[in-house]
Every structure is written in structure tokens, then in C-alpha cells.
Write a protein that holds these residues in place. Structure first.
Motif, PDB file in Angstrom:
ATOM      1  N   ARG A 110      -3.631 -12.241   7.594  1.00 37.63           N
ATOM      2  CA  ARG A 110      -3.159 -13.479   8.223  1.00 37.63           C
ATOM      3  C   ARG A 110      -4.281 -14.480   8.407  1.00 37.63           C
ATOM      4  NH1 ARG A 110       1.601 -11.095  12.052  1.00 37.63           N
ATOM      5  NH2 ARG A 110       2.936 -10.555  10.298  1.00 37.63           N
ATOM      6  N   LYS A 154     -12.594 -18.952   8.927  1.00 31.55           N
ATOM      7  CA  LYS A 154     -12.120 -17.721   8.285  1.00 31.55           C
ATOM      8  C   LYS A 154     -13.257 -16.718   8.132  1.00 31.55           C
ATOM      9  CE  LYS A 154      -8.308 -19.646   5.609  1.00 31.55           C
ATOM     10  NZ  LYS A 154      -7.720 -19.823   4.285  1.00 31.55           N
ATOM     11  N   SER A 192      -4.389 -18.210   6.629  1.00 34.44           N
ATOM     12  CA  SER A 192      -4.199 -19.229   7.665  1.00 34.44           C
ATOM     13  C   SER A 192      -4.730 -20.585   7.211  1.00 34.44           C
ATOM     14  CB  SER A 192      -4.903 -18.803   8.948  1.00 34.44           C
ATOM     15  OG  SER A 192      -6.300 -18.924   8.795  1.00 34.44           O
ATOM     16  N   ASN A 193      -4.497 -21.565   8.042  1.00 41.83           N
ATOM     17  CA  ASN A 193      -4.952 -22.929   7.771  1.00 41.83           C
ATOM     18  C   ASN A 193      -6.336 -23.210   8.368  1.00 41.83           C
ATOM     19  OD1 ASN A 193      -2.592 -23.566   6.424  1.00 41.83           O
ATOM     20  ND2 ASN A 193      -1.556 -24.183   8.308  1.00 41.83           N
TER      21      ASN A 193
END
Length: 174
Positions: A129, A140, A133-134
Motif C-alpha cells: 500500500r 515512500k 500510494s500517492n
């Protein structure tokens, strides 16, 4: 009636959305999102979302099933069956307090092992996830490194796993 090819997507009134994974002379084999594999008659009532053209035998059921299993492992929190090391099957964990007036705590090792594997599986889902994700790339990377350190903290439990492929892996030495 035009025969649907493998990969055609349909909506069935009883089973919901699905993908045709095989075709026989009388039936479609359809893997439905909510109901798994079902066989339905070729002349069943269903809505065609997308018809795939081409040969009926272009993809085997095994290939579709393998892909579906990998997708489910990657994107859901469904746990795979992970075997405990043989020497620990049926064992127990005993926690004894330093104060001898207090009672010790016993837990079946299989229960403890199941909880460890659930933690590992949920970390894997979190990792996926984070990757999808954005968040910006640095965010990240930071979260990914934190998750890797969590894996490293759990390597003490690797002794419980039967297979090396299921064990926790932390950050590799440089």
C-alpha cells in the motif's frame, strides 16, 4: 450466439462480476470476484462487459488461477498457510515472572506462531500500500526503510518457520 473467449468479462445476476477462464462445449468456467470459480451454461443469462476474441484455448485455467492467487496475496490481507518448524509443533511458550509468587503464563506455540505470521502478512500488505500510494518518492522510501527495520526486529522469530522463504528479512549488510 457468439462464443465468448477466455478473458471475457461478464456480470452474472447470481454471482456478480467475473472473468471467463475456460470454455467447454457446454459451459463457461468463470472466476467471479466474490464467489470464486463457477461453471455456467453457455446460454445462461449474463451481461457482457467486455468480450475477448480469439481462440478459446489461449490461456489455461492454471495460469489464470496462479495469477489470481498472486494478485490476492499481493493486495489483500488474506494469510497464506505457513508451516511451523516440525520441532515446535504442539509445543508451548511459558513466560515465568521473576517474582516466584506470581503465576507463569502458558500459550500454545501454534497460537503464538499464527500471530507472528499475521504480523508478517500485514506488514507485507502495508508495504504494498505504501508502494502504490500517492506519497512522494522520498516519503515512500522513508516508510519502506522503516518497514524494513521492523522486519529486522522480528528476525528472532525466524527459528519458528519451517521454510526459509517465509522468514523475516531485515536490511542486508552493505
Amino acid at each position: 450466439m457468439k462464443l465468448l473467449g477466455i478473458g471475457s468479462r461478464i456480470i452474472h445476476n447470481d454471482y456478480g462480476k467475473g472473468v471467463v477462464t475456460n470454455v467447454t462445449s457446454n459451459h463457461y468456467w468463470v472466476t467471479f470476484i466474490d464467489n470464486g470459480l463457477e461453471t455456467i451454461d453457455l446460454d445462461s443469462e449474463f451481461e457482457i462487459i467486455e468480450a475477448a476474441d480469439g481462440d478459446v484455448d489461449t490461456v489455461s485455467f492454471f495460469d489464470v488461477e496462479s495469477s489470481l492467487v498472486e494478485i490476492l496475496k499481493k493486495w489483500s490481507d488474506v494469510s497464506e498457510i505457513v508451516p511451523i518448524a516440525d520441532k515446535y509443533k504442539g509445543g508451548k511458550i511459558i513466560l515465568e515472572p521473576a517474582d516466584t509468587n506470581l503465576k507463569s503464563y502458558e500459550l500454545p506455540i501454534d497460537t503464538f506462531f499464527h500471530k507472528i505470521t499475521m504480523v508478517r502478512d500485514r506488514l507485507r500488505v502495508m508495504e504494498q500500500r505504501v508502494n502504490s500510494s500517492n506519497l512522494d518518492e522520498q516519503g515512500k522510501i522513508d516508510l519502506q526503510q522503516y518497514i524494513t527495520r521492523i522486519y529486522g526486529s522480528l528476525t528472532s522469530f525466524n527459528v519458528l518457520f519451517k521454510s526459509d522463504s517465509h522468514k523475516f528479512v531485515g536490511q542486508k549488510g552493505k
